[in-house]
Enzyme design. Structure first.
Site, mmCIF file in Angstrom:
data_model
loop_
_atom_site.group_PDB
_atom_site.id
_atom_site.type_symbol
_atom_site.label_atom_id
_atom_site.label_comp_id
_atom_site.label_asym_id
_atom_site.label_seq_id
_atom_site.Cartn_x
_atom_site.Cartn_y
_atom_site.Cartn_z
ATOM 1 N N ASP A 1 -32.278 -10.936 0.694
ATOM 2 C CA ASP A 1 -31.029 -10.175 0.669
ATOM 3 C C ASP A 1 -29.828 -11.090 0.935
ATOM 4 O OD1 ASP A 1 -29.468 -7.948 0.407
ATOM 5 O OD2 ASP A 1 -29.986 -7.084 2.349
ATOM 6 N N SER B 1 -36.342 -4.399 -7.191
ATOM 7 C CA SER B 1 -37.028 -3.198 -6.712
ATOM 8 C C SER B 1 -36.955 -2.094 -7.760
ATOM 9 C CB SER B 1 -36.406 -2.711 -5.401
ATOM 10 O OG SER B 1 -35.227 -1.988 -5.673
ATOM 11 N N ARG C 1 -34.071 -3.034 7.717
ATOM 12 C CA ARG C 1 -34.857 -1.994 7.067
ATOM 13 C C ARG C 1 -35.855 -2.573 6.074
ATOM 14 N NH1 ARG C 1 -29.451 -0.757 5.469
ATOM 15 N NH2 ARG C 1 -29.048 -1.939 3.574
ATOM 16 N N GLU D 1 -35.691 0.547 -7.388
ATOM 17 C CA GLU D 1 -34.375 1.198 -7.237
ATOM 18 C C GLU D 1 -33.241 0.336 -7.802
ATOM 19 O OE1 GLU D 1 -36.654 1.132 -4.560
ATOM 20 O OE2 GLU D 1 -37.250 3.123 -5.266
ATOM 21 N N ASN D 2 -33.517 -0.946 -8.048
ATOM 22 C CA ASN D 2 -32.445 -1.844 -8.497
ATOM 23 C C ASN D 2 -31.902 -1.509 -9.890
ATOM 24 O OD1 ASN D 2 -33.639 -4.855 -6.765
ATOM 25 N ND2 ASN D 2 -32.091 -3.362 -6.153
#
Ligand code: FPP
Length: 242
Positions: free
Chosen positions: A18, A63, A192, A65-66
């Site tokens: 990240d 991911s 997270r 979700e990306n």
């Protein structure tokens, strides 16, 4: 080995890479420049991990979700993954890196699938370290895929529902042959899990650093492993048992 205990090197390290966007913004650069730098970091971390005798490195590259990111960033990341998978293949072969992929590969652009397939095949004989590229990966989706396969086994009459247990579901994950991650490193400070390796990280040790992924160095990797080596792993038991 930089004061590391060679007996307690984590076999499997997972990384949430990240902070690429923040790294770029701080320099007034486009976000993709951060991802480009992030790819160079990943290359050096794979080599460092191999030198430190780590056996598996799982890198969260994209991911499930990306896809919600701006279209230009998604296509830029896909191009970068394809480019890197082609450009680094010879070096990965030289370094003894075996490349595998976790995620729904069939939903990726065809050209990306093709290049990743080539890397997987060309490095299948390597055994110094496994680079597990998590791409179009989601922990929940992985569990859903495993559950579906278990349901199909029941439907075909191969097993009874009562035979669905932890061992069976583990065997239906994308790469059941890999040990669970011992250490999960997340850069850029967020605390997270972001849908990463949900099934496999039940007893994984977490290490979060403020360092942004493009700045993450071999020294940071060693620091994370040192921190890991100071921990007592209990796997739900008490210390004496563990
Ligand atoms: C998260 O940073 C990073 C990603 C979503 C992409 C990770 C990809 C790479 C490191 C490069 C590609 C790797 C290969 C194998 C070619 P972010 O964009 O969420 O950063 P931010 O939170 O600072 O915005």
């Amino acid at each position: 080995m930089e004061e590391l205990d060679p007996q307690r090197i984590p076999q499997h390290i997972a990384v949430i890479m990240d902070g690429n966007g923040r790294w770029a913004r701080r320099r007034g650069l486009p976000r993709l420049e951060g991802h480009r730098q992030g790819y160079k970091t990943l290359k050096s971390v794979v080599i460092a991990a191999a030198e430190l005798n780590v056996k598996v490195l799982t890198a969260y590259t994209f991911s499930s979700e990306n896809w919600r990111r701006p279209k230009a960033e998604v296509s830029g990341l896909m191009r970068l993954i394809r480019y890197a998978a082609r450009a680094e293949l010879d070096e990965m072969k030289r370094q003894g890196v075996r490349i595998i992929v976790s995620g729904r590969m069939h939903e990726l652009p065809k050209s990306v699938q093709k290049q990743l397939d080539e890397d997987i095949k060309a490095t299948a004989g390597n055994s110094r370290i496994i680079l597990n590229i998590a791409v179009n990966y989601g922990g929940r989706v992985e569990i859903v895929d495993a559950a579906r396969r278990a349901a199909e086994m029941v439907q075909r009459g191969e097993i009874e529902p009562a035979q669905i247990d932890e061992d069976l579901l583990s065997s239906l994950m994308y790469h059941p042959e890999l040990p669970d991650p011992d250490l999960l490193i997340r850069t850029a400070g967020e605390m997270r899990i972001s849908n990463f390796l949900l099934w496999q990280s039940a007893y994984t040790e977490f290490y979060v650093t403020q360092t942004l992924w493009p700045d993450f160095s071999r020294e940071d990797l060693v620091a994370a492993i040192k921190d890991y080596q100071r921990r007592t792993r209990k796997f739900g038991a008490v210390v004496e048992q563990a």
